[in-house]
Write an enzyme that holds these catalytic residues in place. Sequence first.
Site, PDB file in Angstrom:
ATOM      1  N   LYS A 187      31.011  38.300  53.588  1.00  0.00           N
ATOM      2  CA  LYS A 187      31.522  39.453  53.422  1.00  0.00           C
ATOM      3  C   LYS A 187      30.183  40.724  53.867  1.00  0.00           C
ATOM      4  O   LYS A 187      29.686  41.739  53.598  1.00  0.00           O
ATOM      5  CB  LYS A 187      31.933  40.324  52.028  1.00  0.00           C
ATOM      6  CG  LYS A 187      32.417  39.548  51.571  1.00  0.00           C
ATOM      7  CD  LYS A 187      33.509  40.467  50.548  1.00  0.00           C
ATOM      8  CE  LYS A 187      34.994  39.818  49.461  1.00  0.00           C
ATOM      9  NZ  LYS A 187      34.641  38.726  49.663  1.00  0.00           N
TER      10      LYS A 187
HETATM   11  O1  S5P Z   1      39.400  41.561  48.538  1.00  0.00           O
HETATM   12  C1  S5P Z   1      38.837  40.217  48.099  1.00  0.00           C
HETATM   13  C2  S5P Z   1      38.326  39.845  49.163  1.00  0.00           C
HETATM   14  C3  S5P Z   1      38.164  38.616  48.600  1.00  0.00           C
HETATM   15  S1  S5P Z   1      38.084  37.469  50.051  1.00  0.00           S
HETATM   16  N1  S5P Z   1      39.066  40.045  46.972  1.00  0.00           N
HETATM   17  C4  S5P Z   1      38.862  38.936  46.049  1.00  0.00           C
HETATM   18  O2  S5P Z   1      38.962  38.179  45.347  1.00  0.00           O
HETATM   19  N2  S5P Z   1      38.120  38.304  47.338  1.00  0.00           N
HETATM   20  C5  S5P Z   1      38.058  36.284  47.559  1.00  0.00           C
HETATM   21  O3  S5P Z   1      38.955  36.369  47.254  1.00  0.00           O
HETATM   22  C6  S5P Z   1      37.035  36.606  46.177  1.00  0.00           C
HETATM   23  O4  S5P Z   1      35.457  36.830  46.273  1.00  0.00           O
HETATM   24  C7  S5P Z   1      37.206  35.134  45.945  1.00  0.00           C
HETATM   25  O5  S5P Z   1      36.890  34.471  46.304  1.00  0.00           O
HETATM   26  C8  S5P Z   1      38.209  34.910  46.291  1.00  0.00           C
HETATM   27  C9  S5P Z   1      39.412  35.200  44.826  1.00  0.00           C
HETATM   28  O6  S5P Z   1      39.138  34.240  43.703  1.00  0.00           O
HETATM   29  P1  S5P Z   1      40.296  34.326  42.215  1.00  0.00           P
HETATM   30  O7  S5P Z   1      39.193  33.062  41.512  1.00  0.00           O
HETATM   31  O8  S5P Z   1      40.206  35.579  41.543  1.00  0.00           O
HETATM   32  O9  S5P Z   1      41.372  34.036  43.011  1.00  0.00           O
END
Ligand code: S5P
Length: 471
Positions: free
Chosen positions: A306
């Site tokens: 990011k």
């Molecule tokens: O808005 C966002 C953008 C991203 S890239 N919200 C997110 O959660 N992410 C990423 O997606 C975050 O950094 C993490 O690597 C992943 C979500 O992970 P989870 O464990 O919550 O499914």
Amino acid sequence: MKNELKELAVSLFDIDVVKFGSFKTKVGLETPIYIDFRVLIAHRKILKQISRALWKLSSDPDNVQQICGVPYAALSMADVIADDTEKPMIMRRKESKNHGTKKLLEGVYAAGDKCVIIEDVVTSGTSILEVVADLKNEGLEIIEALVIMDREQGGRDNLEKSGVNIKSLFTLTEMMEYLLSADKIDQSTYDKVIDYLKTNKASVKIQEEEKKNTRLTTDFLSRSKLAKNPLAKKIFEIMNEKETTLCLAADLTSADEIIKLAEIAGPHIAVLKIHVNIIDDFSQIFIKQLKSLSLKYKFLIMEDSKFGDIGNTVSHQYSKGVYKIAEWADLITVHPVAGPGIIDGLVAGLNDISEERGIFLVTEMSSKGALTTGSYIEQSLSMGDNSKLVVGHVCQSDLFKNPGMIQLTPGVKLSKDSDDLGQQYNTPESVVNCGADLAVVGRGITQATDKISAIIKYKDQLWSAYKNRLS
Ligand code: S5P
């Protein structure tokens, strides 16, 4: 009921709720009829008659636990109904308060309460749908919407398509028929309104067609031919060939564990996403291993840095330092916050790189209270349109139509949920219906005891939702 309705129609006409002539609508269109139920607050008897007639439409009155009025005109009707039935009333604000609790719903309620929505007029159905979304967000169950007047301009269809039952006291045509038969209006006024309705219905249909997002109903293979960026094309081809839209967020802190996970997930994913700066034992050997798995199993590597600084800084962050991200990451994520210069900086960072690269702009975030709203989103979308390096947008809803671009949606779990730090989750099916092409799953997989079953479950649910979306 018919006689009662005719009498009510006449009363509404007599107190100027329904007026005929030449009026301009909010969007500047000419209309021969004007309906304003707000005047009812001055006519208590008719207000009560209308409200009681409306309540008679309720299909399951004994099981209703909450009466929700939509501001403003319908509040007084909901109030009469709540009074008569001694049921509690809730109200959904037009705007959330920008101080205090920021609550959208006023009233006393609990998740699971069965609720009826009271509205005066339905035109396109959007305001009722907004209320439905907010009520559902609070866990309320919507039995139906009771509406005084259905203007027959697409609202009923839109609501029913979204699973909301609607009942109305009058359609506009019925109201016109009552007034004509009671000699309140003449034949030419009647004809004018009916003609207006016909042309209006046609233009609503055209507007609906124009609003449809064909990106969502076009298959990946066809879309691969429309992609400007070669890596976007490749993502479409991989998704199509491997029948997967899964982007695995391997948010682990040990290089070995990431490699182990990539080894089992490889055949089932389109993209493997990492955060390189959370890995305790990062090394170029790790990158070599990951690269070889990505070739063996045909998935792309995304580094979710990011980037968010000025062009000069990001160009160094991309290509230099310990990580040398530009050398190995097929894809990266970028906050558009710094403006278009950030993309120029990233392009500069690719000077010595011959392989194809792509970036996803983080246009809308999944976390609660994210500041990615309004014109920020608009400007991010336009930055995406103006650069060949952009393969798509990270976002939560179908914000763009370009079928050559990819929607990457994080915040995915098998059930709607949230974590303690602001992350919000939606189900695979719902994110795909909200436009996700690639869906990011992290802890849903990394924290599962049986990882391979979890991977296959997400892959299958996402893929079948994509197939359903096409049809
Ligand atoms: O808005 C966002 C953008 C991203 S890239 N919200 C997110 O959660 N992410 C990423 O997606 C975050 O950094 C993490 O690597 C992943 C979500 O992970 P989870 O464990 O919550 O499914």
